[in-house]
Enzyme design. Structure first.
Site, PDB file in Angstrom:
ATOM      1  N   THR A  56       0.848  -1.197   0.000  1.00 23.07           N
ATOM      2  CA  THR A  56       0.000   0.000   0.000  1.00 23.07           C
ATOM      3  C   THR A  56       0.878   1.240   0.000  1.00 23.07           C
ATOM      4  OG1 THR A  56      -1.733   1.186   1.214  1.00 23.07           O
ATOM      5  CG2 THR A  56      -0.117   0.037   2.531  1.00 23.07           C
ATOM      6  N   ASP A  67      -7.867  -5.097   1.206  1.00 23.75           N
ATOM      7  CA  ASP A  67      -8.871  -4.283   0.524  1.00 23.75           C
ATOM      8  C   ASP A  67     -10.103  -4.267   1.420  1.00 23.75           C
ATOM      9  OD1 ASP A  67      -9.331  -2.588  -1.630  1.00 23.75           O
ATOM     10  OD2 ASP A  67     -10.604  -4.049  -2.623  1.00 23.75           O
ATOM     11  N   GLY A 119     -13.158   8.215   5.522  1.00 19.96           N
ATOM     12  CA  GLY A 119     -14.137   7.509   4.680  1.00 19.96           C
ATOM     13  C   GLY A 119     -15.571   7.671   5.171  1.00 19.96           C
ATOM     14  N   ARG A 134     -10.714  -4.149  10.338  1.00 18.93           N
ATOM     15  CA  ARG A 134      -9.265  -4.415  10.199  1.00 18.93           C
ATOM     16  C   ARG A 134      -8.685  -5.012  11.488  1.00 18.93           C
ATOM     17  NH1 ARG A 134      -9.655  -0.327   6.606  1.00 18.93           N
ATOM     18  NH2 ARG A 134      -9.935   1.141   8.298  1.00 18.93           N
TER      19      ARG A 134
HETATM   20  P1  IMP Z   1      -9.335   0.501   1.437  1.00 20.85           P
HETATM   21  O1  IMP Z   1      -9.381  -0.689   0.549  1.00 20.85           O
HETATM   22  O2  IMP Z   1      -9.034   0.128   2.853  1.00 20.85           O
HETATM   23  O3  IMP Z   1      -8.453   1.591   0.914  1.00 20.85           O
HETATM   24  O4  IMP Z   1     -10.795   1.092   1.515  1.00 20.85           O
HETATM   25  C1  IMP Z   1     -11.522   1.496   0.365  1.00 20.85           C
HETATM   26  C2  IMP Z   1     -12.560   2.502   0.762  1.00 20.85           C
HETATM   27  O5  IMP Z   1     -13.483   1.899   1.678  1.00 20.85           O
HETATM   28  C3  IMP Z   1     -12.018   3.719   1.500  1.00 20.85           C
HETATM   29  O6  IMP Z   1     -11.643   4.721   0.601  1.00 20.85           O
HETATM   30  C4  IMP Z   1     -13.193   4.145   2.334  1.00 20.85           C
HETATM   31  O7  IMP Z   1     -14.076   4.912   1.572  1.00 20.85           O
HETATM   32  C5  IMP Z   1     -13.880   2.825   2.669  1.00 20.85           C
HETATM   33  N1  IMP Z   1     -13.409   2.320   3.975  1.00 20.85           N
HETATM   34  C6  IMP Z   1     -12.606   1.256   4.210  1.00 20.85           C
HETATM   35  N2  IMP Z   1     -12.366   1.109   5.527  1.00 20.85           N
HETATM   36  C7  IMP Z   1     -13.026   2.113   6.130  1.00 20.85           C
HETATM   37  C8  IMP Z   1     -13.154   2.506   7.494  1.00 20.85           C
HETATM   38  O8  IMP Z   1     -12.602   1.920   8.431  1.00 20.85           O
HETATM   39  N3  IMP Z   1     -13.930   3.591   7.721  1.00 20.85           N
HETATM   40  C9  IMP Z   1     -14.549   4.284   6.747  1.00 20.85           C
HETATM   41  N4  IMP Z   1     -14.447   3.982   5.468  1.00 20.85           N
HETATM   42  C10 IMP Z   1     -13.698   2.888   5.150  1.00 20.85           C
END
Ligand code: IMP
Length: 190
Positions: free
Chosen positions: A7, A68, A149, A177
């Site tokens: 990442t 992801d 997010g 996570r």
């Molecule tokens: P990523 O794969 O962890 O980068 O997550 C992709 C998208 O999912 C992010 O850009 C957020 O919009 C949403 N997302 C993932 N995890 C979270 C979280 O813990 N809180 C809020 N939004 C999340």
């Protein structure tokens, strides 16, 4: 041990490093000078996590780990899901993403949703998949300033506040996570 996390998001690396024991330390693609943006062409969280881990393994020949995550809303058949980061458009604007969730969910009584994460680990020739999920519901206003997010519109089950109001202490205990990280630790620590 030091493990490559595929990442560019140093915030995520820091978040996971806080959850991992001192004996395990993650480094990011930035730390090894990799500027390539890995294209997330998968149609599921599982596929995207694998694409990112495989890319880093092939390019650098290192054991590595990728993730992801996304928000899944029951009344929207699991959307925004794998498209969570760009739900409202390719510019990945969170205000637009949230507005689209509200537009799509308008008129639905069912606001049940969950965050889901998939971790993909390539270690010593073996592959592992770990998953984490946190249940909750969507609200039609933004509350709180912590997190990122969709946190301001997501209330985890059993709480009255959003993730953006509750902050990292709670998220690190019940978050998607955090749950997947417990399984990761079992394998890395064994
Ligand atoms: P990523 O794969 O962890 O980068 O997550 C992709 C998208 O999912 C992010 O850009 C957020 O919009 C949403 N997302 C993932 N995890 C979270 C979280 O813990 N809180 C809020 N939004 C999340």
């Amino acid at each position: 041990m030091t493990l490559l996390f595929a990442t560019h998001n140093d915030h995520k690396v820091e978040e996971l490093n806080q959850l991992l024991p001192d004996s395990i330390s993650l480094i990011s693609l930035n730390d090894i000078g990799c500027e390539v943006e890995i294209e997330e062409t998968g149609v599921s969280l599982e596929e995207n996590a694998k694409i990112k881990a495989d890319f880093a393994r092939m390019k650098f020949g290192l054991d590595c780990f990728a993730d992801d995550s996304g928000l899944e809303i029951e009344a929207l058949d699991g959307a925004p899901g794998v498209y969570s980061a760009r739900y409202g458009g390719e510019e990945r604007d969170m205000d637009k993403n949230i507005q689209k969730v509200w537009n799509e969910l308008k008129g639905h009584q069912n606001t049940r949703a969950w965050f889901r994460t998939v971790f993909y680990l390539r270690l010593e020739g073996k592959e592992y998949v770990f998953k984490g999920r946190v249940e909750g519901s969507i609200i039609f206003e933004k509350r709180g300033t912590k997190g990122f997010g969709y946190d301001p519109i997501f209330i985890p089950k059993g709480y009255q506040k959003t993730f953006a109001e509750l902050g990292d202490d709670i998220k690190n205990k019940i978050g998607h996570r955090a749950i997947a990280t417990q399984s990761l630790i079992k394998v890395l620590g064994s």
